[in-house]
Scaffold this motif. Structure first.
Motif, PDB file in Angstrom:
ATOM      1  N   GLY A  61       1.294   1.190  -4.050  1.00 47.31           N
ATOM      2  CA  GLY A  61       0.562   2.384  -3.665  1.00 47.31           C
ATOM      3  C   GLY A  61       1.450   3.361  -2.918  1.00 47.31           C
ATOM      4  O   GLY A  61       2.611   3.069  -2.604  1.00 47.31           O
ATOM      5  N   MET A  62       0.896   4.532  -2.654  1.00 45.25           N
ATOM      6  CA  MET A  62       1.560   5.544  -1.838  1.00 45.25           C
ATOM      7  C   MET A  62       0.466   6.256  -1.048  1.00 45.25           C
ATOM      8  O   MET A  62       0.340   7.475  -1.065  1.00 45.25           O
ATOM      9  CB  MET A  62       2.326   6.534  -2.715  1.00 45.25           C
ATOM     10  CG  MET A  62       3.451   7.276  -1.981  1.00 45.25           C
ATOM     11  SD  MET A  62       4.208   8.595  -3.001  1.00 45.25           S
ATOM     12  CE  MET A  62       4.964   7.681  -4.322  1.00 45.25           C
ATOM     13  N   GLN A  63      -0.309   5.451  -0.318  1.00 45.78           N
ATOM     14  CA  GLN A  63      -1.525   5.969   0.277  1.00 45.78           C
ATOM     15  C   GLN A  63      -1.286   6.864   1.496  1.00 45.78           C
ATOM     16  O   GLN A  63      -2.151   7.673   1.846  1.00 45.78           O
ATOM     17  CB  GLN A  63      -2.458   4.809   0.678  1.00 45.78           C
ATOM     18  CG  GLN A  63      -1.963   3.936   1.805  1.00 45.78           C
ATOM     19  CD  GLN A  63      -2.953   2.841   2.177  1.00 45.78           C
ATOM     20  OE1 GLN A  63      -3.797   2.450   1.377  1.00 45.78           O
ATOM     21  NE2 GLN A  63      -2.856   2.340   3.402  1.00 45.78           N
ATOM     22  N   SER A  64      -0.119   6.783   2.116  1.00 47.10           N
ATOM     23  CA  SER A  64       0.142   7.586   3.315  1.00 47.10           C
ATOM     24  C   SER A  64       0.840   8.908   3.022  1.00 47.10           C
ATOM     25  O   SER A  64       1.085   9.690   3.939  1.00 47.10           O
ATOM     26  CB  SER A  64       0.971   6.778   4.320  1.00 47.10           C
ATOM     27  OG  SER A  64       0.280   5.613   4.717  1.00 47.10           O
ATOM     28  N   GLY A  65       1.167   9.159   1.755  1.00 49.61           N
ATOM     29  CA  GLY A  65       1.846  10.391   1.395  1.00 49.61           C
ATOM     30  C   GLY A  65       3.187  10.124   0.737  1.00 49.61           C
ATOM     31  O   GLY A  65       3.638   8.976   0.655  1.00 49.61           O
ATOM     32  N   ASP A  66       3.825  11.183   0.260  1.00 49.94           N
ATOM     33  CA  ASP A  66       5.088  11.072  -0.457  1.00 49.94           C
ATOM     34  C   ASP A  66       6.228  11.623   0.391  1.00 49.94           C
ATOM     35  O   ASP A  66       6.436  12.831   0.486  1.00 49.94           O
ATOM     36  CB  ASP A  66       4.988  11.847  -1.778  1.00 49.94           C
ATOM     37  CG  ASP A  66       6.189  11.622  -2.683  1.00 49.94           C
ATOM     38  OD1 ASP A  66       7.173  11.001  -2.227  1.00 49.94           O
ATOM     39  OD2 ASP A  66       6.143  12.056  -3.849  1.00 49.94           O
ATOM     40  N   ALA A 112       0.818  -1.212   0.000  1.00 49.44           N
ATOM     41  CA  ALA A 112       0.000   0.000   0.000  1.00 49.44           C
ATOM     42  C   ALA A 112       0.854   1.266   0.000  1.00 49.44           C
ATOM     43  O   ALA A 112       0.389   2.328  -0.419  1.00 49.44           O
ATOM     44  CB  ALA A 112      -0.933   0.005   1.203  1.00 49.44           C
ATOM     45  N   ASP A 113       2.116   1.166   0.454  1.00 48.36           N
ATOM     46  CA  ASP A 113       2.995   2.334   0.498  1.00 48.36           C
ATOM     47  C   ASP A 113       4.354   2.093  -0.143  1.00 48.36           C
ATOM     48  O   ASP A 113       5.244   2.938  -0.037  1.00 48.36           O
ATOM     49  CB  ASP A 113       3.195   2.788   1.948  1.00 48.36           C
ATOM     50  CG  ASP A 113       2.055   3.673   2.440  1.00 48.36           C
ATOM     51  OD1 ASP A 113       1.874   4.758   1.862  1.00 48.36           O
ATOM     52  OD2 ASP A 113       1.342   3.264   3.365  1.00 48.36           O
ATOM     53  N   PHE A 114       4.510   0.975  -0.841  1.00 44.49           N
ATOM     54  CA  PHE A 114       5.834   0.633  -1.364  1.00 44.49           C
ATOM     55  C   PHE A 114       6.252   1.488  -2.548  1.00 44.49           C
ATOM     56  O   PHE A 114       7.439   1.588  -2.858  1.00 44.49           O
ATOM     57  CB  PHE A 114       5.901  -0.856  -1.747  1.00 44.49           C
ATOM     58  CG  PHE A 114       7.303  -1.392  -1.779  1.00 44.49           C
ATOM     59  CD1 PHE A 114       8.050  -1.464  -0.611  1.00 44.49           C
ATOM     60  CD2 PHE A 114       7.883  -1.808  -2.961  1.00 44.49           C
ATOM     61  CE1 PHE A 114       9.347  -1.949  -0.612  1.00 44.49           C
ATOM     62  CE2 PHE A 114       9.183  -2.295  -2.994  1.00 44.49           C
ATOM     63  CZ  PHE A 114       9.917  -2.370  -1.814  1.00 44.49           C
ATOM     64  N   GLU A 115       5.320   2.123  -3.199  1.00 45.11           N
ATOM     65  CA  GLU A 115       5.666   3.053  -4.277  1.00 45.11           C
ATOM     66  C   GLU A 115       6.600   4.143  -3.759  1.00 45.11           C
ATOM     67  O   GLU A 115       7.484   4.612  -4.476  1.00 45.11           O
ATOM     68  CB  GLU A 115       4.397   3.683  -4.854  1.00 45.11           C
ATOM     69  CG  GLU A 115       4.633   4.619  -6.027  1.00 45.11           C
ATOM     70  CD  GLU A 115       5.028   3.898  -7.297  1.00 45.11           C
ATOM     71  OE1 GLU A 115       5.804   4.491  -8.078  1.00 45.11           O
ATOM     72  OE2 GLU A 115       4.581   2.762  -7.505  1.00 45.11           O
ATOM     73  N   GLY A 116       6.391   4.533  -2.495  1.00 50.31           N
ATOM     74  CA  GLY A 116       7.251   5.556  -1.897  1.00 50.31           C
ATOM     75  C   GLY A 116       8.690   5.109  -1.772  1.00 50.31           C
ATOM     76  O   GLY A 116       9.618   5.912  -1.904  1.00 50.31           O
TER      77      GLY A 116
END
Length: 269
Positions: A235-240, A184-188
């Protein structure tokens, strides 16, 4: 200097952006790893995880030193005195070790630790392999040193991942849940920030798309071996985090990390 020529401003801006990412990523995840001391599944893992975290903090120090060499300031200041708003680490890496309140048992989620560290170290190794050919020679030399230790880090987390997945039952279910949380946040983690195109153009590191594809190719056989389909997208659901967007988790961590340093910033630690 780059290839015997003065470094132009655009090149330096791209280089600095990457170095801050590399340093801040390792710095905060090493801290999260240190929190497991005394809480890991068994005493041997306490020792192993502590050693990995110590190595990672050493890697962060190397990247901060490169920043310092480029005129960004004292290494200790870069590591301990910068506020959360200017940090460039991925948000996934600053998250507490599990849900719940500080020091409460639910806060420490071993499945999450395994997946987060395994996926991150695999991405880090791919970056170091790319950076060995960096146009910025001091970074290429540092990548060679860092890369030598990553083989053991990667083997450690890959072993945990495979054993828990193959165990089935609750262990596998927890790992599958952790994979969803990490994805969910690994894009970051895979992002190279707003100057990613410049980084590739200046041959400081390969393009973000190439590195991402290499990560997927490296992980697919692992997912296949445990009979699990890889999710289609990150995803990057928690912010960049590369843009300085962060959570209270990072602010709280930095308060703890900088407590001793703030007593006397001029001291030699």
């Amino acid at each position: 200097m780059v290839d015997g020529k003065p470094m132009d401003q655009a090149y330096q801006s791209a280089l600095l952006s990457l170095l801050y990412q590399l340093a801040d990523d390792d710095f905060i995840l090493a801290y999260r790893g240190s929190e497991w001391l005394g809480l890991a599944p068994h005493i041997e893992e306490d020792v192993a995880f502590s050693s990995i975290s110590q190595d990672s903090m050493g890697h962060a120090a190397m990247f901060y030193q490169l920043l310092s060499d480029l005129g960004e300031g004292d290494v200790n200041h870069l590591a301990h005195a910068r506020p959360a708003s200017v940090r460039k680490n991925a948000i996934l890496l600053e998250m507490v070790n599990g849900p719940g309140h500080y020091l409460s048992k639910p806060r420490y989620d071993w499945a999450f630790a395994v997946v987060r560290n395994y996926f991150y170290v695999q991405a880090k190794k791919i970056r170091m392999e790319s950076l060995k050919n960096s146009s910025y020679v001091p970074l290429a030399n540092t990548a060679l040193k860092v890369n030598m230790e990553l083989y053991y880090h990667l083997l450690h987390w890959k072993t945990w991942f495979g054993q828990l997945m193959q165990a089935g039952g609750e262990a596998r279910k927890r790992l599958e849940d952790a994979i969803k949380r990490v994805y969910a946040d690994f894009e970051g983690v895979l992002s190279l920030g707003s100057l990613s195109k410049d980084l590739a153009a200046f041959k400081i590191i390969e393009s973000e798309d190439i590195l991402k594809e290499k990560w997927k190719l490296s992980m697919k056989p692992v997912f296949d071996s445990v009979h699990l389909s890889m999710p289609d997208r990150f995803g990057m659901q928690s912010g960049d985090g590369r843009k300085g967007e962060h959570t209270k988790d990072l602010e709280d961590a930095l308060m703890t990390l900088s407590e001793v340093y703030q007593i006397d910033p001029a001291a030699t630690w």
